[in-house]
Motif scaffolding. Structure first.
Motif, PDB file in Angstrom:
ATOM      1  N   LEU A  58     -26.951  12.016 -35.821  1.00 32.07           N
ATOM      2  CA  LEU A  58     -28.234  11.371 -36.102  1.00 32.07           C
ATOM      3  C   LEU A  58     -28.962  11.067 -34.799  1.00 32.07           C
ATOM      4  O   LEU A  58     -28.341  10.659 -33.819  1.00 32.07           O
ATOM      5  N   ASP A  62     -33.742   8.273 -36.574  1.00 35.06           N
ATOM      6  CA  ASP A  62     -33.064   8.138 -37.869  1.00 35.06           C
ATOM      7  C   ASP A  62     -32.211   6.877 -37.918  1.00 35.06           C
ATOM      8  O   ASP A  62     -32.168   6.173 -38.944  1.00 35.06           O
ATOM      9  N   LYS A  65     -34.509   3.845 -38.330  1.00 36.43           N
ATOM     10  CA  LYS A  65     -35.047   3.792 -39.689  1.00 36.43           C
ATOM     11  C   LYS A  65     -33.999   3.306 -40.684  1.00 36.43           C
ATOM     12  O   LYS A  65     -34.274   2.450 -41.538  1.00 36.43           O
ATOM     13  N   LYS A  66     -32.777   3.822 -40.571  1.00 31.91           N
ATOM     14  CA  LYS A  66     -31.717   3.439 -41.508  1.00 31.91           C
ATOM     15  C   LYS A  66     -31.326   1.970 -41.324  1.00 31.91           C
ATOM     16  O   LYS A  66     -31.061   1.262 -42.302  1.00 31.91           O
TER      17      LYS A  66
END
Length: 240
Positions: A58, A62, A65-66
């Motif tokens: 990742l 990402d 965001k997660k």
């Protein structure tokens, strides 16, 4: 002792950051893979995350965001080798607190971290509305149906808890503390993000739009956070 997660796949940068952070009294955990970093950030407690964008597995975008989707509010400083305003804006839009472009000095990293920690400290201000809730007066702001609990970093709209990112919370409180004052985009960039994009203020408009989606009854016709064309934005109490 504050714990810092450093995520970078370059051993030289890991070594540089670990040495300087430990010298300042931080406990440092290292990760060089995006998937490993996400697992650590979700399952362990950290006070700060330093996160490279380009990673195996990742990428940093990402991961950020997660983490925000999982309601993790740990402050994130993004490291990027790309000197592109779009990359910086995107990182901040999805929830990062600040960014640094490589190469950077350890002193600058430490300064950015301290600035972010200062911004996270509760601010004691008097209430700005005659409305009251069962909250200490020095720890909350209320305008109309919107209440910001500064001690617990919570915002209520009509007594219903809403979810804001750390930057959205900071932006809302900044406006509420300056009720009825017109604030320019450049001022917001300087005071909230503590940098400028050479006149590129799209990040402000994006955050304003996201904030309106959460606090306004009709975001396309805002009653609280209104645009003052040619000048900026103003936070006001809606007329009854």
């Amino acid at each position: 002792m504050k714990r810092v997660l450093v995520v970078d796949d370059e051993p030289s940068i890991q070594t540089l950051l670990r040495f300087n952070l430990q010298k300042e009294g931080y406990e440092v955990i290292l990760a060089d893979d995006g998937n490993e970093a996400l697992k650590l950030a979700l399952n362990e407690t950290f006070d700060f995350i330093i996160l490279d964008i380009m990673l195996p597995g990742l990428d940093g975008m990402d991961i950020t965001k997660k983490l925000r989707q999982e309601k993790k509010k740990t402050p994130i400083l993004i490291l990027t080798a790309k000197d592109d305003p779009i990359d910086r804006i995107l990182g901040l839009e999805i929830g990062a607190d600040d960014y640094l472009t490589k190469p950077f000095s350890p002193r600058e990293v430490l300064a950015r971290m301290k600035a972010i920690f200062r911004r996270m400290e509760p601010v004691e201000v008097p209430t700005v509305s005659t409305h009251t809730l069962d909250i200490n007066q020095t720890e909350k702001l209320q305008i109309g149906d919107i209440t910001a609990d500064l001690a617990n970093y919570q915002v209520f709209v009509k007594q219903k808890l809403i979810t804001l990112t750390p930057k959205e919370f900071e932006l809302l409180v900044y406006f509420m503390q300056r009720k009825d004052r017109v604030i320019s985009r450049d001022t917001l960039l300087d005071r909230i993000w503590q940098f400028d994009f050479d006149g590129q203020t799209r990040i402000v408009d994006v955050h304003i739009s996201h904030l309106r989606e959460k606090i306004e009854k009709d975001p396309k016709h805002p009653e609280y956070l209104v645009t003052v064309r040619g000048f900026g934005y103003k936070f006001q109490e809606p007329s009854k």
